[in-house]
Design an enzyme around this catalytic site. Structure first.
Site, mmCIF file in Angstrom:
data_model
loop_
_atom_site.group_PDB
_atom_site.id
_atom_site.type_symbol
_atom_site.label_atom_id
_atom_site.label_comp_id
_atom_site.label_asym_id
_atom_site.label_seq_id
_atom_site.Cartn_x
_atom_site.Cartn_y
_atom_site.Cartn_z
ATOM 1 N N ASP A 1 -5.493 -0.283 -2.516
ATOM 2 C CA ASP A 1 -6.193 -1.098 -3.513
ATOM 3 C C ASP A 1 -7.522 -1.639 -3.001
ATOM 4 O O ASP A 1 -7.802 -1.648 -1.807
ATOM 5 C CB ASP A 1 -5.327 -2.301 -3.908
ATOM 6 N N GLY B 1 0.757 -1.249 0.000
ATOM 7 C CA GLY B 1 0.000 0.000 0.000
ATOM 8 C C GLY B 1 0.790 1.303 0.000
ATOM 9 O O GLY B 1 0.468 2.223 -0.749
ATOM 10 N N ASP C 1 -6.130 0.568 10.324
ATOM 11 C CA ASP C 1 -7.544 0.222 10.443
ATOM 12 C C ASP C 1 -7.750 -0.467 11.800
ATOM 13 O O ASP C 1 -7.924 0.194 12.812
ATOM 14 C CB ASP C 1 -7.888 -0.671 9.251
ATOM 15 N N VAL D 1 -11.343 3.029 1.242
ATOM 16 C CA VAL D 1 -10.780 3.976 0.274
ATOM 17 C C VAL D 1 -9.731 3.303 -0.601
ATOM 18 O O VAL D 1 -9.113 2.309 -0.202
ATOM 19 C CB VAL D 1 -10.185 5.218 0.978
ATOM 20 N N GLU E 1 3.245 3.497 6.830
ATOM 21 C CA GLU E 1 2.046 2.705 6.493
ATOM 22 C C GLU E 1 1.097 3.547 5.641
ATOM 23 O O GLU E 1 1.085 4.781 5.747
ATOM 24 C CB GLU E 1 1.315 2.290 7.780
ATOM 25 N N ARG F 1 -4.654 1.153 -7.405
ATOM 26 C CA ARG F 1 -3.457 1.679 -6.725
ATOM 27 C C ARG F 1 -2.876 2.886 -7.459
ATOM 28 O O ARG F 1 -2.244 3.744 -6.861
ATOM 29 C CB ARG F 1 -2.372 0.595 -6.641
ATOM 30 N N LYS G 1 -7.940 5.252 10.392
ATOM 31 C CA LYS G 1 -9.383 4.979 10.540
ATOM 32 C C LYS G 1 -9.601 4.510 11.979
ATOM 33 O O LYS G 1 -9.720 3.312 12.227
ATOM 34 C CB LYS G 1 -9.774 3.833 9.582
HETATM 35 P P1 IMP Z 1 -5.161 -3.269 9.859
HETATM 36 O O1 IMP Z 1 -4.203 -4.360 10.200
HETATM 37 O O2 IMP Z 1 -6.585 -3.680 10.019
HETATM 38 O O3 IMP Z 1 -4.846 -1.963 10.570
HETATM 39 O O4 IMP Z 1 -5.059 -3.030 8.309
HETATM 40 C C1 IMP Z 1 -4.066 -2.294 7.712
HETATM 41 C C2 IMP Z 1 -3.964 -2.688 6.266
HETATM 42 O O5 IMP Z 1 -5.240 -3.012 5.718
HETATM 43 C C3 IMP Z 1 -3.465 -1.515 5.475
HETATM 44 O O6 IMP Z 1 -2.066 -1.495 5.397
HETATM 45 C C4 IMP Z 1 -4.126 -1.739 4.129
HETATM 46 O O7 IMP Z 1 -3.333 -2.591 3.345
HETATM 47 C C5 IMP Z 1 -5.430 -2.441 4.450
HETATM 48 N N1 IMP Z 1 -6.569 -1.503 4.525
HETATM 49 C C6 IMP Z 1 -7.252 -1.099 5.604
HETATM 50 N N2 IMP Z 1 -8.238 -0.245 5.285
HETATM 51 C C7 IMP Z 1 -8.161 -0.078 3.959
HETATM 52 C C8 IMP Z 1 -8.904 0.736 3.002
HETATM 53 O O8 IMP Z 1 -9.824 1.502 3.322
HETATM 54 N N3 IMP Z 1 -8.503 0.622 1.713
HETATM 55 C C9 IMP Z 1 -7.485 -0.181 1.287
HETATM 56 N N4 IMP Z 1 -6.769 -0.940 2.140
HETATM 57 C C10 IMP Z 1 -7.100 -0.890 3.462
#
Ligand code: IMP
Length: 178
Positions: free
Chosen positions: A162, A47, A106, A156, A102, A168, A134
């Site tokens: 993506d 990402g 999320d 998003v 990063e 991307r 987020k």
């Molecule tokens: P986490 O481990 O749930 O914090 O997720 C982080 C990863 O999930 C990010 O590095 C992204 O690759 C992916 N991700 C989370 N939310 C989104 C989004 O809204 N769009 C695209 N990728 C996301």
């Protein structure tokens, strides 16, 4: 039927706004690190590859760039909760000033796991820079030192992010139509 037509994406954060914010982040990161400090910028693929490329050009400190491959989404829009680190940490961390870059935080699972692994390797300092945050979906607390934009719980795409590997390449951050 296979179609080459691109799915429409509604602009959410413009390329200009991203550019302005990255310049500010670069200044803050520069100010947050001593002039002689070499920064090891860790880009968590895939990402943040565009964000990291733009960001490092705004950091006024010597830079070493390293890549880690991590994924908790697969081709879905919600985190699987299980992180796969595609390759291990095969670069020097002990005694180094590390900046993890990063695209979006999320649930926080990806970053917390990466930070945990990096901390075990005894860096001199470890900071986190995320383009998007987020916070509403957070499951694990993560201390983000530099945040680009805090956004609501939307999926998003664009500027490196993506949806099942699509979008991307968009210069802005947007919301897919479906
Ligand atoms: P986490 O481990 O749930 O914090 O997720 C982080 C990863 O999930 C990010 O590095 C992204 O690759 C992916 N991700 C989370 N939310 C989104 C989004 O809204 N769009 C695209 N990728 C996301």
């Amino acid at each position: 039927m296979f179609s080459m037509e691109k799915e429409p994406v509604r602009e959410f954060i413009s390329a200009e706004a991203i550019g302005r914010r990255i310049a500010e982040l670069g200044s803050a990161i520069t100010a947050g690190h001593a002039p002689a400090a070499e920064l090891v910028v860790v880009c968590v693929l895939k990402g943040p590859f565009i964000f990291a490329a733009d960001l490092v050009r705004h950091i006024g400190r010597p830079i070493r760039i390293e890549f880690l491959r991590a994924s908790s989404y697969g081709s879905r829009r919600t985190s699987s909760g299980e992180l796969s680190l595609g390759c291990g940490i095969d670069f020097e961390v002990a005694g180094c000033h590390v900046l993890v870059v990063e695209d979006i935080v999320d649930t926080g699972l990806t970053l917390s796991r990466i930070v945990e692994e990096l901390r075990m390797l005894a860096p001199a300092s470890l900071k986190i820079c995320a383009l998007l945050d987020k916070p509403s979906a957070r499951q694990v607390a993560v201390d983000i030192d530099y945040t680009g934009f805090t956004i609501p719980p939307l999926y998003v795409v664009g500027y490196g992010l993506d949806d099942a590997e699509m979008h991307r390449e968009l210069p802005f951050i947007g919301i897919p139509a479906r």
